[in-house]
Design an enzyme around this catalytic site. Structure first.
Site, mmCIF file in Angstrom:
data_model
loop_
_atom_site.group_PDB
_atom_site.id
_atom_site.type_symbol
_atom_site.label_atom_id
_atom_site.label_comp_id
_atom_site.label_asym_id
_atom_site.label_seq_id
_atom_site.Cartn_x
_atom_site.Cartn_y
_atom_site.Cartn_z
ATOM 1 N N CYS A 2 0.875 -1.172 0.000
ATOM 2 C CA CYS A 2 0.000 0.000 0.000
ATOM 3 C C CYS A 2 0.907 1.214 0.000
ATOM 4 O O CYS A 2 1.486 1.573 1.026
ATOM 5 C CB CYS A 2 -0.906 -0.009 1.236
ATOM 6 S SG CYS A 2 -1.947 1.459 1.392
ATOM 7 N N GLU A 111 -3.719 0.900 -6.052
ATOM 8 C CA GLU A 111 -2.788 -0.166 -6.404
ATOM 9 C C GLU A 111 -2.656 -0.219 -7.918
ATOM 10 O O GLU A 111 -3.608 0.105 -8.640
ATOM 11 C CB GLU A 111 -3.279 -1.513 -5.865
ATOM 12 C CG GLU A 111 -2.208 -2.581 -5.823
ATOM 13 C CD GLU A 111 -0.983 -2.144 -5.043
ATOM 14 O OE1 GLU A 111 -0.009 -1.685 -5.687
ATOM 15 O OE2 GLU A 111 -1.000 -2.225 -3.806
#
Length: 232
Positions: A2, A111
């Site tokens: 992340c 992402e």
């Protein structure tokens, strides 16, 4: 992993959601943002115990954990994420696993799906709700400053990651650990001595939340503003 996320809530909303009327908040300069990068300030929820009393606080932290033994604020290796399957055995993270665990609020995270040389950004979020990501925190003292200098202490934090759930693994092989609400109190409790078993418990509990996340393609994540999380 992340490496970018969004948090679009105002301070009052974060206080109501995470600490309530009995908690403390120190987010004087917080502004909602849609493109949080490593080392940027992020809201974190932590608990501390003193004289037998536990207090929940909402603080601003530097996103990239700096262990107390570091001589510099900038670490040699990236520390904005910590792998849940090994954090309890890593010198940088183990003390925080034991008693300095945090929740990092997030509207959602970005992402990038990589196919060949093409990287496609996705925004991943929990429909209709805010996420409470499992994290760790550490206080780092700048050795170059006097002990009574208010600028000496820095609150720093990291987000835990685990193997991606099956619904997200086509985008990336890791995802952050979004804690279910019923685990928030236990995770934050500084009187609970954390170990690998606690991390494993958090990862197992997070599967239900992670499997409920929705995702969609977005445009380039290069600036700031709500347009970043709009479907492309």
């Amino acid at each position: 992993m992340c490496g970018r996320f969004a948090m679009d809530k105002e301070t009052d909303e974060l206080i109501a959601e995470f600490v309530g009327e009995h908690g403390l908040a120190n987010l004087e300069n917080w502004r909602p943002t849609y493109n949080i990068r490593p080392t940027d300030p992020v809201p974190v929820v932590i608990e501390s115990a003193r004289d037998g009393e536990v207090t929940r606080r909402l603080e601003s932290a530097r996103w990239s954990l700096v262990p107390s033994f570091s001589k510099e604020l900038k670490t040699k290796y990236p520390t904005f994420n910590a792998r849940a399957e090994e954090a309890a055995s890593k010198a940088s993270f183990a003390p925080s696993v034991r008693s300095r665990r945090a929740i990092i609020p997030a509207t959602g995270y970005y992402e990038w799906q990589t196919i060949g040389k093409t990287k496609t950004p996705y925004f991943i979020r929990l429909p209709g709700d805010i996420m409470g990501l499992a994290g760790l925190y550490s206080w780092w003292a700048d050795p170059a400053l006097a002990r009574d200098d208010p600028e000496r202490w820095h609150l720093t934090a990291t987000i835990l990651t685990s193997d991606a759930v099956h619904t997200l693994e086509h985008i990336h092989d890791r995802n952050p650990v979004p804690l279910p609400r019923e685990l928030w109190d236990h995770w934050l409790d500084p009187t609970v001595v954390g170990d690998q078993a606690l991390l494993d418990e958090a990862v197992r509990a997070a599967v239900t939340v992670a499997s409920s996340l929705e995702f969609y393609e977005v445009g380039p994540v290069v600036d700031e503003g709500p347009h970043l999380i709009e479907p492309r």
